[in-house]
Design a protein around this motif. Structure first.
Motif, PDB file in Angstrom:
ATOM      1  N   ASP A  94      32.371  38.474  40.555  1.00 54.61           N
ATOM      2  CA  ASP A  94      33.289  38.361  41.696  1.00 54.61           C
ATOM      3  C   ASP A  94      34.439  37.413  41.371  1.00 54.61           C
ATOM      4  O   ASP A  94      35.592  37.672  41.728  1.00 54.61           O
ATOM      5  CB  ASP A  94      32.542  37.866  42.928  1.00 54.61           C
ATOM      6  CG  ASP A  94      31.697  38.957  43.580  1.00 54.61           C
ATOM      7  OD1 ASP A  94      31.961  40.141  43.305  1.00 54.61           O
ATOM      8  OD2 ASP A  94      30.775  38.612  44.360  1.00 54.61           O
ATOM      9  N   SER A  95      34.113  36.312  40.681  1.00 56.34           N
ATOM     10  CA  SER A  95      35.158  35.366  40.288  1.00 56.34           C
ATOM     11  C   SER A  95      36.103  35.982  39.269  1.00 56.34           C
ATOM     12  O   SER A  95      37.325  35.787  39.337  1.00 56.34           O
ATOM     13  CB  SER A  95      34.523  34.095  39.711  1.00 56.34           C
ATOM     14  OG  SER A  95      33.747  33.431  40.681  1.00 56.34           O
ATOM     15  N   LEU A  96      35.547  36.745  38.325  1.00 58.18           N
ATOM     16  CA  LEU A  96      36.381  37.409  37.318  1.00 58.18           C
ATOM     17  C   LEU A  96      37.261  38.472  37.965  1.00 58.18           C
ATOM     18  O   LEU A  96      38.439  38.615  37.607  1.00 58.18           O
ATOM     19  CB  LEU A  96      35.498  38.033  36.238  1.00 58.18           C
ATOM     20  CG  LEU A  96      36.230  38.671  35.048  1.00 58.18           C
ATOM     21  CD1 LEU A  96      37.082  37.637  34.321  1.00 58.18           C
ATOM     22  CD2 LEU A  96      35.228  39.311  34.086  1.00 58.18           C
ATOM     23  N   LYS A  97      36.716  39.190  38.931  1.00 56.06           N
ATOM     24  CA  LYS A  97      37.508  40.191  39.654  1.00 56.06           C
ATOM     25  C   LYS A  97      38.686  39.529  40.366  1.00 56.06           C
ATOM     26  O   LYS A  97      39.773  40.098  40.462  1.00 56.06           O
ATOM     27  CB  LYS A  97      36.641  40.920  40.669  1.00 56.06           C
ATOM     28  CG  LYS A  97      35.702  41.954  40.089  1.00 56.06           C
ATOM     29  CD  LYS A  97      34.888  42.610  41.201  1.00 56.06           C
ATOM     30  CE  LYS A  97      33.933  43.659  40.660  1.00 56.06           C
ATOM     31  NZ  LYS A  97      33.107  44.258  41.745  1.00 56.06           N
ATOM     32  N   GLY A  98      38.439  38.319  40.890  1.00 54.42           N
ATOM     33  CA  GLY A  98      39.508  37.606  41.570  1.00 54.42           C
ATOM     34  C   GLY A  98      40.692  37.342  40.662  1.00 54.42           C
ATOM     35  O   GLY A  98      41.850  37.351  41.098  1.00 54.42           O
ATOM     36  N   ILE A  99      40.420  37.103  39.371  1.00 53.33           N
ATOM     37  CA  ILE A  99      41.492  36.872  38.397  1.00 53.33           C
ATOM     38  C   ILE A  99      42.147  38.186  37.984  1.00 53.33           C
ATOM     39  O   ILE A  99      43.373  38.308  37.932  1.00 53.33           O
ATOM     40  CB  ILE A  99      40.937  36.146  37.162  1.00 53.33           C
ATOM     41  CG1 ILE A  99      40.463  34.738  37.545  1.00 53.33           C
ATOM     42  CG2 ILE A  99      41.983  36.079  36.046  1.00 53.33           C
ATOM     43  CD1 ILE A  99      39.750  33.994  36.423  1.00 53.33           C
ATOM     44  N   VAL A 100      41.333  39.183  37.701  1.00 51.62           N
ATOM     45  CA  VAL A 100      41.826  40.448  37.158  1.00 51.62           C
ATOM     46  C   VAL A 100      42.563  41.290  38.203  1.00 51.62           C
ATOM     47  O   VAL A 100      43.561  41.947  37.896  1.00 51.62           O
ATOM     48  CB  VAL A 100      40.648  41.250  36.555  1.00 51.62           C
ATOM     49  CG1 VAL A 100      41.080  42.656  36.176  1.00 51.62           C
ATOM     50  CG2 VAL A 100      40.085  40.522  35.344  1.00 51.62           C
ATOM     51  N   ALA A 101      42.083  41.257  39.445  1.00 48.75           N
ATOM     52  CA  ALA A 101      42.580  42.196  40.448  1.00 48.75           C
ATOM     53  C   ALA A 101      43.470  41.563  41.517  1.00 48.75           C
ATOM     54  O   ALA A 101      43.937  42.273  42.401  1.00 48.75           O
ATOM     55  CB  ALA A 101      41.392  42.893  41.124  1.00 48.75           C
ATOM     56  N   THR A 102      43.700  40.264  41.444  1.00 49.59           N
ATOM     57  CA  THR A 102      44.542  39.611  42.450  1.00 49.59           C
ATOM     58  C   THR A 102      45.917  39.331  41.860  1.00 49.59           C
ATOM     59  O   THR A 102      46.043  38.533  40.931  1.00 49.59           O
ATOM     60  CB  THR A 102      43.911  38.288  42.922  1.00 49.59           C
ATOM     61  OG1 THR A 102      42.600  38.536  43.434  1.00 49.59           O
ATOM     62  CG2 THR A 102      44.775  37.658  44.019  1.00 49.59           C
TER      63      THR A 102
END
Length: 242
Positions: A148-156
């Motif tokens: 979820d934290s990695l998604k926050g970087i990749v997709a935000t």
């Protein structure tokens, strides 16, 4: 009144307003195409390093940025000249994008390393392939939290002219350090040479601590750093500064 604003500042404001109106009408698809994603994200495109500077998330966001540019930009444009002022603006925006994503890279590498140690195939996930969580229930829960934290970087995406404008403000503070400005919650005007370092320190803390509330504080720092460096290098060649 608007016609009295120097041309570069005036045109930047006009372009930002037009882009905001167009993207508001056309929806999130255009925003996702032009906003600035993490360079190793599958959503990243090279033009986003420029186009993100003209994107804004809300009416208050663009209003604050354009009012700040309106307050500081004209003086700098007249002092530096159109060419240097334009260089200042866009290099500050690029500096903001670079520093913000440099920190994103550090965080993403740490998250990826932890996920790989737990048996999760990060490379396959980032390429769009279907991947499975591995291990026991506790390991899977940990992987989901890290992902979820990695998604926050990749997709935000990163949006806004704030980095470029922080460069303008930093340059103004460098060339006119004793100028006083009034801001909310402070009852008396304060010199910019005192105010800017406070803002930068707070921005660094919020950016690194993760308590930024969805604001790209390190982008502000990157923009301010570039603006300060450019103003320092140009200052000795200027005849008009305080």
């Amino acid at each position: 009144m608007f016609n009295n604003i120097p041309p570069i500042t005036r045109n930047i404001i006009i372009i930002n307003v037009i882009v905001f109106i167009v993207t508001s009408l056309m929806g999130n698809q255009v925003i996702g195409y032009l906003a600035g994603f993490y360079p190793f994200s599958p959503f990243f495109h090279s033009w986003q390093v420029i186009t993100h500077m003209f994107m804004h998330g809300s009416i208050m966001h663009i209003l604050f940025n354009m009012m700040t540019l309106f307050s500081f930009g004209p003086i700098l444009e007249q002092t530096l000249g159109e060419k240097k002022y334009l260089i200042l603006y866009f290099l500050s925006g690029l500096g903001a994008f670079f520093l913000f994503n440099l920190w994103n890279f550090v965080e993403a590498q740490q998250l990826s390393s932890e996920l790989q140690q737990l048996g999760f195939n990060v490379d396959a996930y980032l390429s769009g392939a279907s991947v499975q969580f591995a291990g026991n229930a506790d390991a899977i829960l940990k992987q989901k939290e890290l992902l979820d934290s990695l998604k926050g970087i990749v997709a935000t995406p990163m949006v806004g002219a704030s980095g470029a404008i922080f460069g303008v403000v930093a340059a103004f503070a460098t060339l006119y350090p004793d100028s006083k400005i009034g801001i909310m919650f402070i009852p008396v005007p304060i010199k910019v040479k005192y105010l800017l370092p406070i803002v930068i320190v707070v921005s660094v803390y919020l950016g690194i601590s993760g308590n930024g509330g969805g604001i790209a504080h390190l982008a502000h720092v990157g923009g301010a750093l570039v603006g300060w460096l450019l103003a320092i290098s140009w200052k000795k060649h200027l005849y008009r500064f305080n």
